[in-house]
Enzyme design. Structure first.
Site, PDB file in Angstrom:
ATOM      1  N   CYS A   1       0.801  -1.225   0.000  1.00  0.00           N
ATOM      2  CA  CYS A   1       0.000   0.000   0.000  1.00  0.00           C
ATOM      3  C   CYS A   1       0.836   1.279   0.000  1.00  0.00           C
ATOM      4  O   CYS A   1       0.425   2.301  -0.555  1.00  0.00           O
ATOM      5  CB  CYS A   1      -0.928   0.030   1.218  1.00  0.00           C
ATOM      6  SG  CYS A   1      -1.664  -1.566   1.628  1.00  0.00           S
TER       7      CYS A   1
ATOM      8  N   CYS B   1       1.611   3.692  -3.129  1.00  0.00           N
ATOM      9  CA  CYS B   1       0.630   4.647  -3.653  1.00  0.00           C
ATOM     10  C   CYS B   1       0.142   5.623  -2.590  1.00  0.00           C
ATOM     11  O   CYS B   1      -0.157   6.780  -2.883  1.00  0.00           O
ATOM     12  CB  CYS B   1      -0.580   3.907  -4.225  1.00  0.00           C
ATOM     13  SG  CYS B   1      -0.177   3.031  -5.741  1.00  0.00           S
ATOM     14  N   HIS B   2       0.005   5.150  -1.339  1.00  0.00           N
ATOM     15  CA  HIS B   2      -0.624   6.005  -0.315  1.00  0.00           C
ATOM     16  C   HIS B   2       0.388   6.714   0.578  1.00  0.00           C
ATOM     17  O   HIS B   2       0.003   7.596   1.347  1.00  0.00           O
ATOM     18  CB  HIS B   2      -1.571   5.163   0.555  1.00  0.00           C
ATOM     19  CG  HIS B   2      -2.694   4.542  -0.230  1.00  0.00           C
ATOM     20  ND1 HIS B   2      -3.837   5.219  -0.556  1.00  0.00           N
ATOM     21  CD2 HIS B   2      -2.813   3.310  -0.783  1.00  0.00           C
ATOM     22  CE1 HIS B   2      -4.627   4.430  -1.267  1.00  0.00           C
ATOM     23  NE2 HIS B   2      -4.026   3.263  -1.420  1.00  0.00           N
TER      24      HIS B   2
ATOM     25  N   HIS C   1       5.795  11.379 -10.945  1.00  0.00           N
ATOM     26  CA  HIS C   1       6.004   9.928 -10.872  1.00  0.00           C
ATOM     27  C   HIS C   1       7.057   9.489 -11.887  1.00  0.00           C
ATOM     28  O   HIS C   1       8.233   9.651 -11.634  1.00  0.00           O
ATOM     29  CB  HIS C   1       4.664   9.208 -11.050  1.00  0.00           C
ATOM     30  CG  HIS C   1       4.716   7.767 -10.701  1.00  0.00           C
ATOM     31  ND1 HIS C   1       4.795   7.317  -9.409  1.00  0.00           N
ATOM     32  CD2 HIS C   1       4.718   6.659 -11.473  1.00  0.00           C
ATOM     33  CE1 HIS C   1       4.860   5.984  -9.402  1.00  0.00           C
ATOM     34  NE2 HIS C   1       4.808   5.574 -10.644  1.00  0.00           N
TER      35      HIS C   1
ATOM     36  N   HIS D   1       0.541   7.682 -17.046  1.00  0.00           N
ATOM     37  CA  HIS D   1       1.563   6.758 -16.536  1.00  0.00           C
ATOM     38  C   HIS D   1       2.408   6.322 -17.725  1.00  0.00           C
ATOM     39  O   HIS D   1       2.108   5.318 -18.387  1.00  0.00           O
ATOM     40  CB  HIS D   1       0.904   5.555 -15.847  1.00  0.00           C
ATOM     41  CG  HIS D   1       1.896   4.716 -15.092  1.00  0.00           C
ATOM     42  ND1 HIS D   1       2.799   3.900 -15.723  1.00  0.00           N
ATOM     43  CD2 HIS D   1       2.149   4.597 -13.769  1.00  0.00           C
ATOM     44  CE1 HIS D   1       3.557   3.300 -14.806  1.00  0.00           C
ATOM     45  NE2 HIS D   1       3.180   3.715 -13.607  1.00  0.00           N
TER      46      HIS D   1
HETATM   47 FE1  DHE Z   1       6.887   1.246 -10.683  1.00  0.00          FE
HETATM   48  C1  DHE Z   1       9.171   2.767 -12.759  1.00  0.00           C
HETATM   49  C2  DHE Z   1       7.157   3.814  -8.514  1.00  0.00           C
HETATM   50  C3  DHE Z   1       4.285  -0.053  -8.884  1.00  0.00           C
HETATM   51  C4  DHE Z   1       6.933  -1.543 -12.614  1.00  0.00           C
HETATM   52  N1  DHE Z   1       7.949   2.965 -10.658  1.00  0.00           N
HETATM   53  C5  DHE Z   1       8.833   3.431 -11.619  1.00  0.00           C
HETATM   54  C6  DHE Z   1       9.345   4.699 -11.214  1.00  0.00           C
HETATM   55  C7  DHE Z   1       8.788   4.992 -10.001  1.00  0.00           C
HETATM   56  C8  DHE Z   1       7.907   3.906  -9.653  1.00  0.00           C
HETATM   57  C9  DHE Z   1       9.016   6.217  -9.169  1.00  0.00           C
HETATM   58  C10 DHE Z   1      10.328   5.554 -12.001  1.00  0.00           C
HETATM   59  C11 DHE Z   1      11.734   5.133 -11.756  1.00  0.00           C
HETATM   60  C12 DHE Z   1      12.734   5.923 -12.598  1.00  0.00           C
HETATM   61  O1  DHE Z   1      12.532   6.070 -13.804  1.00  0.00           O
HETATM   62  O2  DHE Z   1      13.732   6.393 -12.042  1.00  0.00           O
HETATM   63  N2  DHE Z   1       5.842   1.813  -9.023  1.00  0.00           N
HETATM   64  C13 DHE Z   1       6.131   2.899  -8.283  1.00  0.00           C
HETATM   65  C14 DHE Z   1       5.203   2.995  -7.184  1.00  0.00           C
HETATM   66  O3  DHE Z   1       5.238   3.851  -6.254  1.00  0.00           O
HETATM   67  C15 DHE Z   1       4.143   1.996  -7.390  1.00  0.00           C
HETATM   68  C16 DHE Z   1       2.911   2.708  -7.946  1.00  0.00           C
HETATM   69  C17 DHE Z   1       3.651   1.272  -6.161  1.00  0.00           C
HETATM   70  C18 DHE Z   1       4.687   0.503  -5.401  1.00  0.00           C
HETATM   71  O4  DHE Z   1       4.353  -0.001  -4.324  1.00  0.00           O
HETATM   72  O5  DHE Z   1       5.818   0.371  -5.834  1.00  0.00           O
HETATM   73  C19 DHE Z   1       4.784   1.159  -8.490  1.00  0.00           C
HETATM   74  N3  DHE Z   1       5.782  -0.492 -10.751  1.00  0.00           N
HETATM   75  C20 DHE Z   1       4.795  -0.836  -9.908  1.00  0.00           C
HETATM   76  C21 DHE Z   1       4.303  -2.160 -10.180  1.00  0.00           C
HETATM   77  O6  DHE Z   1       3.438  -2.787  -9.507  1.00  0.00           O
HETATM   78  C22 DHE Z   1       4.956  -2.620 -11.420  1.00  0.00           C
HETATM   79  C23 DHE Z   1       3.932  -2.617 -12.550  1.00  0.00           C
HETATM   80  C24 DHE Z   1       5.527  -4.041 -11.365  1.00  0.00           C
HETATM   81  C25 DHE Z   1       6.731  -4.174 -10.472  1.00  0.00           C
HETATM   82  O7  DHE Z   1       7.739  -4.704 -10.942  1.00  0.00           O
HETATM   83  O8  DHE Z   1       6.663  -3.775  -9.315  1.00  0.00           O
HETATM   84  C26 DHE Z   1       5.985  -1.518 -11.623  1.00  0.00           C
HETATM   85  N4  DHE Z   1       7.860   0.721 -12.378  1.00  0.00           N
HETATM   86  C27 DHE Z   1       7.761  -0.493 -12.988  1.00  0.00           C
HETATM   87  C28 DHE Z   1       8.655  -0.521 -14.131  1.00  0.00           C
HETATM   88  C29 DHE Z   1       9.292   0.732 -14.191  1.00  0.00           C
HETATM   89  C30 DHE Z   1       8.783   1.486 -13.059  1.00  0.00           C
HETATM   90  C31 DHE Z   1       8.807  -1.692 -15.091  1.00  0.00           C
HETATM   91  C32 DHE Z   1      10.327   1.203 -15.190  1.00  0.00           C
HETATM   92  C33 DHE Z   1       9.701   1.590 -16.480  1.00  0.00           C
HETATM   93  C34 DHE Z   1      10.726   1.955 -17.517  1.00  0.00           C
HETATM   94  O9  DHE Z   1      10.547   1.529 -18.668  1.00  0.00           O
HETATM   95  O10 DHE Z   1      11.677   2.672 -17.201  1.00  0.00           O
END
Ligand code: DHE
Length: 563
Positions: free
Chosen positions: A50, A53-54, A340, A382
């Site tokens: 959680c 996001c929160h 984000h 996103h």
């Molecule tokens: Fe991410 C990138 C935060 C959930 C997969 N994610 C990012 C970035 C942030 C972030 C700040 C950018 C990083 C950067 O570029 O320096 N993500 C968060 C969260 O806060 C969130 C919403 C909830 C959490 O608890 O983490 C979250 N993210 C997820 C997932 O559930 C995803 C779909 C699957 C996973 O692996 O956890 C996920 N996030 C990704 C991916 C990227 C990413 C694959 C990089 C994308 C790219 O192409 O650069």
């Protein structure tokens, strides 16, 4: 009141996440009863599922404020009150189980009924505050497993490193390095809990990953087999890292962004030795103090010795000049709250970042150090890193998908090229929205050599949407997109859990697209590879160890910001 079976509690508490330092504040008498063991379970689930996001302090960002009680002043002077106590256990139970139209995902296929009930009661208690994390704490956590002098002086394997893919195995806390040429798994390495992203060193030799537990892992690909040479903790919760890419600073520094504590840390690039921590606590763009402004995306400029550091809750974008770490210069750019993820435009001069819960995208001019545009978009943009291509009518555009709206937005980006002068009138505007069959998109992708724009929708609650990708023809965007059933193409059996088709990545040549099938926590899953020209299935990479693959990072494309 339902109670949780003791062995289940024990299993839940067996965790790699360093939660022991998080003190639980006294239970609120007006909140529903909760046992000490349930509080611990709630703390762990909250942190893992959680907080992203929160927020740790539950003040809300992408997700809603989850404090037991909150009040805020409206622009007209009236006061609005709310909180989890007011919502009550039954309503919270329902929201957690089934999700909401506002973008909250359903947890009834991830958490048990008992766990959902605990969470409904847990979030009516005040949030526990985790400890701070100092430079000394970083130093104490630092493990230099192989000093630089003991590493190879040249590449000791025959792998084409430029086409290696670093693949997040989310729930197994591992990273798979896959040879993009042979499509064989080269090595699977232990990393932090729910490793989040990987970035490459400027030289392409090192892979850096960061986990949700704040653990950074440095992997050297010059050994015969990829080897973890150093690890360090940034705190108890983190999401981003990037390297110094400017000429003369290649492989010199690494920056890591913390969710908790809210701060960024600078380390030596080849050893991870900690050098400096800078807090991001401070004022929002609205002039209010925020105690938890988390560091979201970070990107390295290729035209200056600078990182673009996006601070989520304050909406401040920091350009951090790393040419003199001791006398750190930072340029603070005001944009919009809830920053984000994002990526560069095609010219690599402008950084496009989603202010997701503000329904905006900010464009930062990394050359002048100013905000070039703040663009209103559909709900919850996103982009991942977004996708750049030449629009047949509007010229260079950068595309983002939306978590909260069934469209992709195309934003016109500025260009210095003479032949693009005619597109200037469109710059920093949404010039077109492409219709998607539903909301829940997370990532879009294209490649300079491609005429296709790929979009996923893994957060859509319907199986028929979550398990597929849609591919648009860039040459004729009026054509309906082609539906690609990634889960079906994998040939794997249908499972109870959705097999979310998530995150596309091109190979170095730009003629293949790799898509992950993010299945159940323990289900064998796959990476499904398509020929980008014909959109035909090319290969399925599956293995008993291929569990919950999500993000994939091709060395060359990540190193050079190709997307
Ligand atoms: Fe991410 C990138 C935060 C959930 C997969 N994610 C990012 C970035 C942030 C972030 C700040 C950018 C990083 C950067 O570029 O320096 N993500 C968060 C969260 O806060 C969130 C919403 C909830 C959490 O608890 O983490 C979250 N993210 C997820 C997932 O559930 C995803 C779909 C699957 C996973 O692996 O956890 C996920 N996030 C990704 C991916 C990227 C990413 C694959 C990089 C994308 C790219 O192409 O650069």
């Amino acid at each position: 009141m339902k109670t949780l079976h003791l062995s289940r509690i024990a299993a839940l508490l067996l965790t790699a996440v360093p939660l022991s330092g998080i003190a639980q504040t006294a239970a609120l008498p007006q909140a529903p009863a909760i046992t000490a063991a349930e509080l611990e379970v709630g703390k762990k689930i909250y942190f893992e599922r959680c907080a992203g996001c929160h927020g740790v302090l539950r003040k809300g960002a992408t997700g809603k404020n989850l404090e037991p009680h909150w009040s805020k002043k409206n622009a007209d002077g009236s006061t609005q009150e709310g909180g989890t106590l007011k919502l009550g256990t039954a309503r919270l139970d329902k929201i957690i189980a089934l999700g909401t139209e506002g973008g909250m995902v359903n947890y009834d296929d991830i958490l048990t009924k008992e766990e959902i009930d605990i969470m409904a009661r847990y979030i009516q208690q005040p949030p526990p505050v985790p400890p701070e994390f100092s430079l000394k704490d970083m130093q104490d956590s630092w493990k230099l497993l192989v000093p630089t002098a003991e590493r190879p002086k040249s590449q000791q394997n025959k792998i084409n490193l430029k086409n290696v893919f670093a693949v997040t195995l989310r729930d197994s806390g591992e990273l798979a390095l896959i040879d993009g040429d042979t499509k064989q798994i080269w090595q699977i390495l232990k990393t932090g809990y729910a490793v989040h992203i990987s970035r490459m060193s400027a030289s392409g030799r090192y892979v850096y990953t960061v986990g949700r537990d704040g653990l950074v892992t440095l992997i050297d690909m010059w050994f015969e087999k990829p080897t973890t040479v150093a690890t360090i903790r940034l705190g108890s919760d983190a999401r981003s890292v990037d390297v110094s890419k400017f000429k003369g600073f290649e492989d010199k520094y690494l920056i890591g962004g913390g969710y908790w504590p809210p701060q960024y840390s600078i380390m030596e690039g080849d050893t991870l030795k900690p050098l400096k921590i800078v807090s991001t606590r401070g004022m929002t763009v609205d002039g209010e103090y925020h105690p938890e402004p988390r560091v979201a995306s970070i990107v390295a400029s290729q035209i200056k010795p600078e990182w673009v550091v996006n601070v989520k809750e304050t909406g401040q974008i920091l350009l951090v000049d790393y040419s003199d770490i001791k006398n750190l210069k930072t340029n603070t750019i005001e944009s919009a709250k809830f920053l984000h993820d994002g990526g560069f435009d095609a010219s690599k001069r402008y950084f496009m970042v989603a202010a997701n819960a503000s329904n905006k995208v900010a464009a930062v001019d990394t050359k002048t150090g100013k905000l070039a545009g703040l663009i209103d978009t559909a709900k919850i943009p996103h982009p991942g890193r977004g996708a750049n291509f030449m629009h047949p009518k509007f010229g260079p555009v950068w595309a983002t998908g939306h978590l909260g709206s069934p469209v992709l937005s195309l934003i016109s980006t500025a260009s210095d090229k003479k032949e693009h002068a005619k597109y200037k009138q469109y710059n920093w505007k949404v010039v077109q929205e492409l219709a998607m069959p539903g909301a829940g998109n997370l990532f879009v992708k294209t490649h300079p050599k491609s005429t296709h724009l790929w979009a996923d929708m893994p957060m859509n609650p319907e199986r028929e949407n979550a398990e597929v990708n849609y591919v648009f023809d860039i040459k004729d965007l009026s054509k309906p997109p082609v539906r690609i059933d990634v889960a079906k193409d994998s040939g794997l059996p249908v499972t109870k859990a959705l097999r979310r088709a998530v995150h596309q990545e091109y190979n170095q040549a730009g003629d293949e697209v790799w898509i992950s099938l993010w299945g159940g926590k323990t289900d064998q899953s796959a990476i499904v590879i398509y020929d980008d020209k014909t959109l035909k299935l090319k290969k399925v990479i599956t293995d008993p160890k291929m569990v919950t693959p999500t993000g994939k990072f091709n060395v060359w494309n990540t190193q050079h910001d190709v997307y």
